[in-house]
Each structure stands twice: as structure tokens, then as C-alpha cells.
Scaffold this motif. Structure first.
Motif, PDB file in Angstrom:
ATOM      1  N   ARG A  15       0.823  -1.201   0.000  1.00 43.24           N
ATOM      2  CA  ARG A  15       0.000   0.000   0.000  1.00 43.24           C
ATOM      3  C   ARG A  15       0.859   1.253   0.000  1.00 43.24           C
ATOM      4  O   ARG A  15       0.508   2.248  -0.604  1.00 43.24           O
ATOM      5  CB  ARG A  15      -0.912   0.009   1.214  1.00 43.24           C
ATOM      6  CG  ARG A  15      -2.268  -0.475   0.875  1.00 43.24           C
ATOM      7  CD  ARG A  15      -3.187  -0.248   2.017  1.00 43.24           C
ATOM      8  NE  ARG A  15      -3.952  -1.472   2.131  1.00 43.24           N
ATOM      9  CZ  ARG A  15      -4.691  -1.796   3.133  1.00 43.24           C
ATOM     10  NH1 ARG A  15      -4.783  -1.000   4.155  1.00 43.24           N
ATOM     11  NH2 ARG A  15      -5.358  -2.907   3.129  1.00 43.24           N
ATOM     12  N   GLY A  21       2.009   2.378  -3.583  1.00 43.49           N
ATOM     13  CA  GLY A  21       0.967   2.513  -4.586  1.00 43.49           C
ATOM     14  C   GLY A  21       1.299   3.493  -5.699  1.00 43.49           C
ATOM     15  O   GLY A  21       0.679   3.474  -6.755  1.00 43.49           O
ATOM     16  N   LEU A  60       2.977   2.079  -9.633  1.00 45.13           N
ATOM     17  CA  LEU A  60       2.220   1.717 -10.833  1.00 45.13           C
ATOM     18  C   LEU A  60       1.934   2.935 -11.712  1.00 45.13           C
ATOM     19  O   LEU A  60       2.323   2.945 -12.887  1.00 45.13           O
ATOM     20  CB  LEU A  60       0.924   0.989 -10.448  1.00 45.13           C
ATOM     21  CG  LEU A  60       0.014   0.637 -11.606  1.00 45.13           C
ATOM     22  CD1 LEU A  60       0.466  -0.663 -12.253  1.00 45.13           C
ATOM     23  CD2 LEU A  60      -1.412   0.501 -11.140  1.00 45.13           C
ATOM     24  N   TRP A  85       3.774  -5.472 -14.953  1.00 42.98           N
ATOM     25  CA  TRP A  85       2.626  -5.387 -14.049  1.00 42.98           C
ATOM     26  C   TRP A  85       1.644  -6.524 -14.259  1.00 42.98           C
ATOM     27  O   TRP A  85       1.017  -6.987 -13.300  1.00 42.98           O
ATOM     28  CB  TRP A  85       1.950  -4.032 -14.176  1.00 42.98           C
ATOM     29  CG  TRP A  85       2.793  -2.949 -13.569  1.00 42.98           C
ATOM     30  CD1 TRP A  85       3.512  -2.010 -14.237  1.00 42.98           C
ATOM     31  CD2 TRP A  85       3.051  -2.737 -12.177  1.00 42.98           C
ATOM     32  NE1 TRP A  85       4.193  -1.226 -13.343  1.00 42.98           N
ATOM     33  CE2 TRP A  85       3.921  -1.648 -12.069  1.00 42.98           C
ATOM     34  CE3 TRP A  85       2.619  -3.360 -11.019  1.00 42.98           C
ATOM     35  CZ2 TRP A  85       4.370  -1.161 -10.847  1.00 42.98           C
ATOM     36  CZ3 TRP A  85       3.065  -2.877  -9.798  1.00 42.98           C
ATOM     37  CH2 TRP A  85       3.929  -1.789  -9.716  1.00 42.98           C
ATOM     38  N   THR A 144       1.311  -8.335 -10.852  1.00 44.23           N
ATOM     39  CA  THR A 144       0.066  -7.980 -10.160  1.00 44.23           C
ATOM     40  C   THR A 144      -1.115  -8.064 -11.129  1.00 44.23           C
ATOM     41  O   THR A 144      -1.689  -7.039 -11.515  1.00 44.23           O
ATOM     42  CB  THR A 144       0.146  -6.554  -9.566  1.00 44.23           C
ATOM     43  OG1 THR A 144       0.392  -5.645 -10.630  1.00 44.23           O
ATOM     44  CG2 THR A 144       1.201  -6.434  -8.506  1.00 44.23           C
ATOM     45  N   ASP A 172      -4.086  -8.844 -10.671  1.00 50.67           N
ATOM     46  CA  ASP A 172      -5.350  -8.364 -10.112  1.00 50.67           C
ATOM     47  C   ASP A 172      -5.520  -6.856 -10.291  1.00 50.67           C
ATOM     48  O   ASP A 172      -6.639  -6.354 -10.262  1.00 50.67           O
ATOM     49  CB  ASP A 172      -5.448  -8.739  -8.631  1.00 50.67           C
ATOM     50  CG  ASP A 172      -4.263  -8.258  -7.821  1.00 50.67           C
ATOM     51  OD1 ASP A 172      -3.138  -8.269  -8.364  1.00 50.67           O
ATOM     52  OD2 ASP A 172      -4.443  -7.873  -6.648  1.00 50.67           O
ATOM     53  N   ARG A 173      -4.426  -6.127 -10.495  1.00 49.53           N
ATOM     54  CA  ARG A 173      -4.495  -4.669 -10.675  1.00 49.53           C
ATOM     55  C   ARG A 173      -4.410  -4.252 -12.138  1.00 49.53           C
ATOM     56  O   ARG A 173      -4.922  -3.204 -12.511  1.00 49.53           O
ATOM     57  CB  ARG A 173      -3.351  -4.006  -9.901  1.00 49.53           C
ATOM     58  CG  ARG A 173      -3.494  -4.166  -8.403  1.00 49.53           C
ATOM     59  CD  ARG A 173      -2.371  -3.527  -7.657  1.00 49.53           C
ATOM     60  NE  ARG A 173      -2.448  -2.070  -7.774  1.00 49.53           N
ATOM     61  CZ  ARG A 173      -1.488  -1.261  -7.409  1.00 49.53           C
ATOM     62  NH1 ARG A 173      -0.368  -1.762  -6.920  1.00 49.53           N
ATOM     63  NH2 ARG A 173      -1.620   0.039  -7.541  1.00 49.53           N
TER      64      ARG A 173
END
Length: 161
Positions: A5, A8, A11, A45, A49, A51-52
Motif C-alpha cells: 500500500r 501505490g 504503478l 505489471w 500484479t 489483479d491490478r
């Protein structure tokens, strides 16, 4: 608080820099060798990740790139969605490859991207791309390992000792 977090900002910052690197002016001789920074950052990415960052994100960032770079609308969106789809499909295998093998896979994906781009240009009736245009995937393949290590260190907050 989660370490992810706190990181953040990585990205959006990485995609912003990739878009800006794509806009940097280069001498005419070096233009065909420009690595596809946006695809390299997207690949990282999607692998790390999923999921993002997925197909919808790839489409939106591709449309933004089309608007910023002034090319055929939907060209980069299609290319990035195809790359994201292939990466999502083979993510489990690619993620556990050593970085040298990941670089080879990225070279294949970047070459596939060039084939799609050439087909789009051909279908749109634009001029054929020069032969030097096909060297860029090799440069992107060479940049994969340092880019992966940099983004991984920023995302996870690794520090040098």
C-alpha cells in the motif's frame, strides 16, 4: 500498514514514465530502435500484479497512448491487449522462468507486437515499415532484466545494504 500500500505510487509513475519515454524526441536514425516502453512496463505489471493490471487496463492505457502519440486510434490498444492476453494466459509459467528466459519470452512477445503493428499499417494502407524497425524487440529484450529488477525493487521497497 501493508508495504504494498505504501508503494501505490509505483504503478502510475511507471506508466507515466513509459508514456513520456515514448514521446521523447530521438534522431531520425534511432527512431526505429526505440523500445516499446509501454509494453515492457505493462508486461511487468501483468506478470506481477494481474489483479491490478489486466485487459481493460491495457486497452485504456493503449487508447491513451494512441491519443498522445497521434497514431491510428486503437493501434496500440489492440497491441497491448494482445500482449496482456498472452501474458495472462502464460503468467504462471513465465513468472517462474529465470530472468534470462523471461527476457527471451519478452523478445518473442515484442516481435509478435511488431508483426501486429506491421499488419495494422498494411491494412490501413500506410507505408511499409523499414527493416531497422525489427531491431527494437531485441533492444526491448535486453532492457527487460534491468527494468524488471528496478520495478521489482521499487514495488517491494527493497533497499541496498
Amino acid at each position: 500498514m501493508s508495504r504494498l500500500r505504501n508503494r501505490g505510487w509505483v504503478l502510475p509513475a511507471s506508466f507515466t514514465l513509459a508514456l513520456l519515454f515514448g514521446l521523447l524526441p530521438l534522431p531520425e536514425l534511432l527512431l526505429p530502435l526505440r523500445p516499446y516502453w509501454l509494453a515492457l512496463v505493462l508486461a511487468y505489471w501483468v506478470i506481477e500484479t494481474p489483479d491490478r493490471v489486466g485487459l481493460g487496463f491495457a486497452f485504456c492505457i493503449g487508447l491513451l497512448a494512441d491519443l498522445m502519440f497521434g497514431g491510428i486510434l486503437g493501434d496500440q490498444a489492440l497491441r497491448l491487449v494482445v500482449m496482456a492476453f498472452i501474458l495472462q494466459r502464460f503468467r504462471a509459467r513465465i513468472r517462474f522462468f529465470p530472468l534470462s528466459q523471461q527476457a527471451l519470452a519478452m523478445g518473442g512477445l515484442l516481435f509478435n507486437d511488431r508483426v501486429i503493428d506491421a499488419a495494422i499499417h498494411l491494412l490501413a494502407g500506410e507505408r511499409l515499415l523499414p527493416w531497422s524497425y525489427w531491431w527494437a524487440p531485441l533492444l526491448g529484450m535486453a532492457l527487460w532484466v534491468p527494468l524488471y529488477l528496478l520495478l521489482d525493487a521499487l514495488r517491494l521497497g527493497k533497499r541496498r545494504r
